[in-house]
Write an enzyme that holds these catalytic residues in place. Structure first.
Site, PDB file in Angstrom:
ATOM      1  CG  HIS A 240      -0.275   0.074   2.512  1.00 39.63           C
ATOM      2  ND1 HIS A 240       0.329   1.169   3.033  1.00 39.63           N
ATOM      3  CD2 HIS A 240      -0.039  -0.864   3.668  1.00 39.63           C
ATOM      4  CE1 HIS A 240       0.717   1.099   4.122  1.00 39.63           C
ATOM      5  NE2 HIS A 240       0.609  -0.228   4.425  1.00 39.63           N
TER       6      HIS A 240
ATOM      7  CB  CYS B 233       1.897  -3.466   5.377  1.00 39.51           C
ATOM      8  SG  CYS B 233       2.852  -2.008   5.607  1.00 39.51           S
TER       9      CYS B 233
END
Length: 223
Positions: free
Chosen positions: A182, A198
């Protein structure tokens, strides 16, 4: 120990070919509620002096953002995305993340890949494996999971998509995990090991990758 770029390049069989131009940012268009993940106790805004990727001051209280470390950090230079030679046995369209190198490769035909700088999991939050992209969203919203709320009760229970959102401009969901590739409103963390697992990118780079990656694409994360 920090591995030199030269040694890593030799290991992966990489050499720079050309730079890739940036894509224009898309119009703000938040989606619905998502299960969030990537926020933890030492990585929030430090007061009201920080500014996000677009130069705006945060509208949330300290601790609501992600990516600013508790200890002061030196200013990090932007990591340019580049087309490089890639000597790996992966099909075009595969995403390969080198955690040690803190780089992401989007594999293209003819032995090339686009290389991006990324932020990865800090010690204790790294992982590896092969997954697939199961969904893609523009300007995703963020809902911290219960375990994160337990660690950080000051976090918002829901944050709408937008430039202040810690998930940034785009998100690509990885398998059935809580991890995503992201964007970020803290671009100075790119190239650092600061996340809760992440893979984070600048908003410009994640927008570029988002247009290339298909749902169902393989994601290979290497330590």
């Amino acid at each position: 120990m920090k591995t030199s770029a030269t040694a890593l390049a030799a290991f992966l069989g990489l050499s720079i070919v050309a730079s890739v131009p940036a894509m224009a940012a898309s119009t703000y268009d938040p989606f619905g509620t998502d299960a969030g993940y990537e926020q933890d106790q030492s990585y929030g805004y430090q007061g009201t002096q920080s500014r996000d990727y677009y130069g705006h001051r945060p509208v949330y209280e300290p601790g609501y953002g992600q990516g600013v470390q508790a200890a002061p950090q030196a200013q990090v230079q932007p990591i340019p995305r580049e087309i490089v030679a890639f000597d790996g046995n992966y099909a075009p369209g595969t995403v390969v993340v080198s955690t040690a190198e803190r780089r992401l490769y989007f594999v293209m035909p003819n032995g090339e890949a686009i290389r991006y700088g990324v932020g990865v999991g800090r010690p204790g939050f790294t992982w590896s494996g092969t997954k697939t992209v199961t969904a893609k969203k523009e300007w995703p919203s963020w809902t911290p999971p219960a375990a994160m709320i337990a660690r950080r009760p000051d976090l918002p229970r829901y944050m709408a998509g937008g430039i202040e959102n810690p998930l940034g401009a785009r998100a690509m969901y990885i398998g059935n995990t809580e991890y995503r590739i992201h964007g970020s409103n803290e671009p100075d963390t790119i190239g650092q090991a600061v996340s809760s697992g992440c893979i984070r990118m600048t908003n410009d780079d994640v927008t570029d990758l988002y247009e290339r990656v298909k749902v169902g694409a393989k994601v290979v994360v290497l330590n």
